[in-house]
Design an enzyme around this catalytic site. Structure first.
Site, PDB file in Angstrom:
ATOM      1  CB  CYS A  45      -0.908   0.024   1.223  1.00  0.00           C
ATOM      2  SG  CYS A  45      -2.021  -1.376   1.331  1.00  0.00           S
TER       3      CYS A  45
HETATM    4  C1  BEZ Z   1       0.525  -4.577   1.802  1.00  0.00           C
HETATM    5  O1  BEZ Z   1       0.081  -3.481   1.473  1.00  0.00           O
HETATM    6  O2  BEZ Z   1       1.728  -4.812   1.755  1.00  0.00           O
HETATM    7  C2  BEZ Z   1      -0.388  -5.673   2.239  1.00  0.00           C
HETATM    8  C3  BEZ Z   1      -1.577  -5.376   2.856  1.00  0.00           C
HETATM    9  C4  BEZ Z   1      -2.390  -6.405   3.293  1.00  0.00           C
HETATM   10  C5  BEZ Z   1      -2.001  -7.727   3.093  1.00  0.00           C
HETATM   11  C6  BEZ Z   1      -0.818  -8.009   2.429  1.00  0.00           C
HETATM   12  C7  BEZ Z   1       0.016  -6.975   2.015  1.00  0.00           C
END
Ligand code: BEZ
Length: 213
Positions: A45
């Site tokens: 994210c």
């Molecule tokens: C991420 O943004 O890295 C992420 C968010 C939720 C689950 C897996 C990865």
């Protein structure tokens, strides 16, 4: 209920990292990219929100605004923006909706319980200036989205809205496009496509992009 292409994008009011927003008022006469992400302070994210900040001018060139969402509260978003700016060498320059009670997430069906019961998946909605939903897309949590693809789709939507064409596989701005199968009158074809038409099959006719140099 799932949102489908052609539906009116549901309106809502929400707190964001840039203050309170009424969605339809905020959208105004612009195209909108509304995208959700699972959670603040997560790695994928962080890269996504940084990338969108870097591409804001590209969205603006297309009269498109961007707005992100997650179920975290506004204080969390504000703290996280510091990390995004630091690690992605950018400055987050668009609102992130805080949706701790999942009001907007439920409205847009952004929580897919068989993937995760509480967190939003990576949803994207492209909404046109008439507030109609023109693209929906869902990515899993571990896969970051390709935001160049969203720019490409906006280019295609704006082109196909304004000319009687469709865009072929992997089309990019400046490449040949497909003449709409609905147009069959040779006089209309000559008038609409002065750059010429190549007929590969009666149903597959290519023409240079009408509004490209
Ligand atoms: C991420 O943004 O890295 C992420 C968010 C939720 C689950 C897996 C990865």
């Amino acid at each position: 209920m799932a949102i489908r292409l052609g539906d009116t994008a549901p309106d809502f009011s929400a707190e964001t990292s840039e203050g309170s927003v009424n969605f339809h008022e905020w959208a105004g006469d612009s195209w909108v990219v509304l995208f959700s992400h699972p959670k603040d302070f997560t790695p994928v994210c962080t890269t996504e929100l940084g990338m969108v900040a870097k591409l804001k001018d590209e969205f603006a060139k297309r009269n498109a605004k961007v707005i992100a969402l997650s179920v975290d509260p506004v204080d969390s978003h504000k703290n996280w923006i510091g990390d995004i700016n630091e690690t992605q060498s950018t400055s987050v320059n668009y609102p992130i909706i805080a949706d701790p009670d999942r009001k907007v997430a439920d409205l847009y069906d952004m929580i897919h319980p068989n993937a995760d019961n509480t967190l939003t998946v990576r949803s994207v909605f492209i909404i046109d200036p008439n507030k109609k939903v023109r693209l929906t897309l869902t990515y899993p949590a571990a896969t970051g989205r390709n935001f160049d693809e969203l720019l490409r789709v906006i280019d295609s939507l704006q082109l196909t809205d304004n000319f009687s064409v469709a865009t072929p596989a992997n089309w990019k701005h400046g490449e040949d496009v497909v003449v709409s199968p609905a147009i069959t009158d040779p006089a209309v074809i000559a008038e609409k496509f002065p750059k010429g038409v190549t007929e590969l099959k009666p149903y597959l006719r290519m023409t240079p992009q009408p509004n490209a140099d």
